[in-house]
Design a protein around this motif. Structure first.
Motif, PDB file in Angstrom:
ATOM      1  N   THR A  21      46.503   8.997  73.336  1.00  0.00           N
ATOM      2  CA  THR A  21      45.167   9.220  73.485  1.00  0.00           C
ATOM      3  C   THR A  21      44.307   8.273  72.038  1.00  0.00           C
ATOM      4  N   TRP A  22      43.645   7.888  72.836  1.00  0.00           N
ATOM      5  CA  TRP A  22      42.734   6.897  71.652  1.00  0.00           C
ATOM      6  C   TRP A  22      41.983   7.967  71.355  1.00  0.00           C
ATOM      7  N   ALA A  23      41.841   7.908  69.696  1.00  0.00           N
ATOM      8  CA  ALA A  23      41.087   8.782  68.581  1.00  0.00           C
ATOM      9  C   ALA A  23      40.230   7.947  67.146  1.00  0.00           C
ATOM     10  N   GLU A  24      38.746   9.060  67.823  1.00  0.00           N
ATOM     11  CA  GLU A  24      37.818   7.972  66.709  1.00  0.00           C
ATOM     12  C   GLU A  24      38.220   8.927  65.382  1.00  0.00           C
ATOM     13  N   LEU A  25      38.305   8.332  64.034  1.00  0.00           N
ATOM     14  CA  LEU A  25      38.357   8.659  62.962  1.00  0.00           C
ATOM     15  C   LEU A  25      36.792   8.758  62.090  1.00  0.00           C
ATOM     16  N   ARG A  26      36.269  10.092  61.609  1.00  0.00           N
ATOM     17  CA  ARG A  26      35.330   9.453  60.710  1.00  0.00           C
ATOM     18  C   ARG A  26      34.445  10.779  60.018  1.00  0.00           C
ATOM     19  N   MET A  27      33.661  10.884  58.898  1.00  0.00           N
ATOM     20  CA  MET A  27      33.418  11.197  58.623  1.00  0.00           C
ATOM     21  C   MET A  27      32.233  12.942  59.098  1.00  0.00           C
ATOM     22  N   VAL A  28      32.367  14.119  58.623  1.00  0.00           N
ATOM     23  CA  VAL A  28      32.030  14.780  59.449  1.00  0.00           C
ATOM     24  C   VAL A  28      30.810  14.733  58.894  1.00  0.00           C
ATOM     25  N   ARG A  29      29.594  15.096  59.644  1.00  0.00           N
ATOM     26  CA  ARG A  29      27.894  14.894  59.266  1.00  0.00           C
ATOM     27  C   ARG A  29      27.811  16.886  59.422  1.00  0.00           C
ATOM     28  N   PRO A  30      26.618  16.607  59.035  1.00  0.00           N
ATOM     29  CA  PRO A  30      25.610  17.738  59.498  1.00  0.00           C
ATOM     30  C   PRO A  30      25.653  18.583  60.695  1.00  0.00           C
ATOM     31  N   GLN A  31      24.910  16.990  62.324  1.00  0.00           N
ATOM     32  CA  GLN A  31      25.074  17.590  63.517  1.00  0.00           C
ATOM     33  C   GLN A  31      26.326  17.868  64.080  1.00  0.00           C
ATOM     34  N   ASP A  32      27.074  17.198  63.120  1.00  0.00           N
ATOM     35  CA  ASP A  32      29.062  18.174  64.334  1.00  0.00           C
ATOM     36  C   ASP A  32      29.245  19.237  64.251  1.00  0.00           C
ATOM     37  N   ALA A  33      28.154  20.175  63.715  1.00  0.00           N
ATOM     38  CA  ALA A  33      28.030  22.081  63.799  1.00  0.00           C
ATOM     39  C   ALA A  33      28.400  22.270  65.520  1.00  0.00           C
ATOM     40  N   VAL A  76      34.444  16.821  50.901  1.00  0.00           N
ATOM     41  CA  VAL A  76      35.227  15.466  51.921  1.00  0.00           C
ATOM     42  C   VAL A  76      35.847  16.019  52.970  1.00  0.00           C
ATOM     43  N   ALA A  77      35.401  15.974  54.006  1.00  0.00           N
ATOM     44  CA  ALA A  77      35.692  16.097  55.877  1.00  0.00           C
ATOM     45  C   ALA A  77      35.894  15.058  56.234  1.00  0.00           C
ATOM     46  N   ILE A  78      36.638  15.081  56.960  1.00  0.00           N
ATOM     47  CA  ILE A  78      37.458  13.709  57.737  1.00  0.00           C
ATOM     48  C   ILE A  78      37.543  14.168  59.485  1.00  0.00           C
ATOM     49  N   GLY A  79      36.958  14.411  60.459  1.00  0.00           N
ATOM     50  CA  GLY A  79      37.577  14.445  61.915  1.00  0.00           C
ATOM     51  C   GLY A  79      37.447  13.206  62.608  1.00  0.00           C
ATOM     52  N   ALA A  80      38.448  14.121  63.406  1.00  0.00           N
ATOM     53  CA  ALA A  80      39.286  13.299  64.784  1.00  0.00           C
ATOM     54  C   ALA A  80      38.291  14.023  65.880  1.00  0.00           C
ATOM     55  N   VAL A  81      37.772  12.880  67.079  1.00  0.00           N
ATOM     56  CA  VAL A  81      36.861  13.450  68.050  1.00  0.00           C
ATOM     57  C   VAL A  81      38.122  12.402  68.847  1.00  0.00           C
ATOM     58  N   THR A  82      38.194  12.812  70.198  1.00  0.00           N
ATOM     59  CA  THR A  82      38.065  11.859  71.542  1.00  0.00           C
ATOM     60  C   THR A  82      37.066  12.154  72.169  1.00  0.00           C
ATOM     61  N   TRP A  83      36.964  11.952  73.890  1.00  0.00           N
ATOM     62  CA  TRP A  83      36.490  11.802  74.526  1.00  0.00           C
ATOM     63  C   TRP A  83      36.831  12.268  76.392  1.00  0.00           C
ATOM     64  N   SER A  84      36.022  13.289  76.816  1.00  0.00           N
ATOM     65  CA  SER A  84      36.485  13.359  77.833  1.00  0.00           C
ATOM     66  C   SER A  84      35.760  12.631  78.637  1.00  0.00           C
ATOM     67  N   PRO A  85      36.666  13.104  80.572  1.00  0.00           N
ATOM     68  CA  PRO A  85      36.417  11.876  82.389  1.00  0.00           C
ATOM     69  C   PRO A  85      35.509  11.653  81.673  1.00  0.00           C
TER      70      PRO A  85
END
Length: 232
Positions: A21-33, A76-85
């Motif tokens: 699975t491909w994942a992207e790490l990035r800093m958490v932002r207010p728009q991630d609510a 400090v918060a680091i999140g990981a996301v992926t993408w649906s088909p």
């Protein structure tokens, strides 16, 4: 002039998890609510209890604001996301630390990985990054908590990082120095952080450090065996 930091507001890094699975790490932002809310809804009751110590049905609007309005310094918060088909972004996990107001060189840690992303190495990846971000900001020690009564976990923590815990009504509290990057200390820290990623070590509100507590012997009763998780 502030020294260069790898983990700044624009930090992004893509990597492949153990299952491809491909994942992207990035800093958490207010728009991630909304993303955080959706990820919480994908947690099993067991995972919710391990993270919040209650049968928590939902995150309130105030909690979502707090968890996404991080300042990048004290929180400090680091999140990981992926993408649906279909290309929709899906949250996989978050690792964060909270520096103590009275002692900014100490931070409490909270880690959550959604159930369908556990066992793929994401917890360890997130937490390695969190340690790097903490060192960049001068954090010297992470505080962890273990549920009171968990004898096997108490013994395991003592094996990995011998120390004298403190206790409140719910938990045993351990402090683990980050230190400079080194082979031995890093392995101990990764083992402890892997436990945290699977909920065995859980942040539960204000640290024991700022309460009036007595030192206590190991807890006396708990069912089951504790093992260092692999591929957290």
């Amino acid at each position: 002039m502030q020294p260069y930091r790898r983990f700044h507001s624009q930090y992004r890094e893509r990597m492949s998890l153990a299952d491809g699975t491909w994942a992207e790490l990035r800093m958490v932002r207010p728009q991630d609510a909304a993303l955080l809310k959706e990820g919480f809804e994908r947690l099993s009751p067991r995972s919710r209890f391990q993270r919040f110590l209650s049968a928590k049905p939902r995150l309130s609007a105030e909690e979502l604001r707090y968890l996404t309005s991080v300042d990048g310094e004290r929180h400090v918060a680091i999140g990981a996301v992926t993408w649906s088909p279909a290309g929709k972004e899906l949250g996989l996990g978050v690792a964060r630390f909270f520096r103590l107001a009275h002692a900014p060189e100490v931070a409490e840690v909270a880690i959550t990985v959604v159930d369908d992303a556990q066992g793929k190495g994401l917890g360890r990846i997130l937490l390695d990054k969190l340690v790097e971000a903490a060192r960049e900001r001068g954090v010297e020690r992470f505080d962890f908590r273990v549920l009171a009564g968990n004898v096997p976990m108490y013994k395991l923590v003592q094996t990995l990082a011998p120390c004298e815990p403190e206790q409140d009504e719910e938990s045993l509290c351990f402090s683990v120095p980050l230190g400079a990057p080194a082979r031995g200390s890093s392995e101990v820290l990764r083992s402890l952080l892997a436990l945290a990623a699977q909920g065995a070590l859980t942040i539960m509100g204000p640290t024991c450090r700022w309460r009036s507590l007595s030192r206590v012997p190991p807890p006396v009763a708990y069912e089951g065996e504790a093992r260092v998780p692999r591929g957290a």
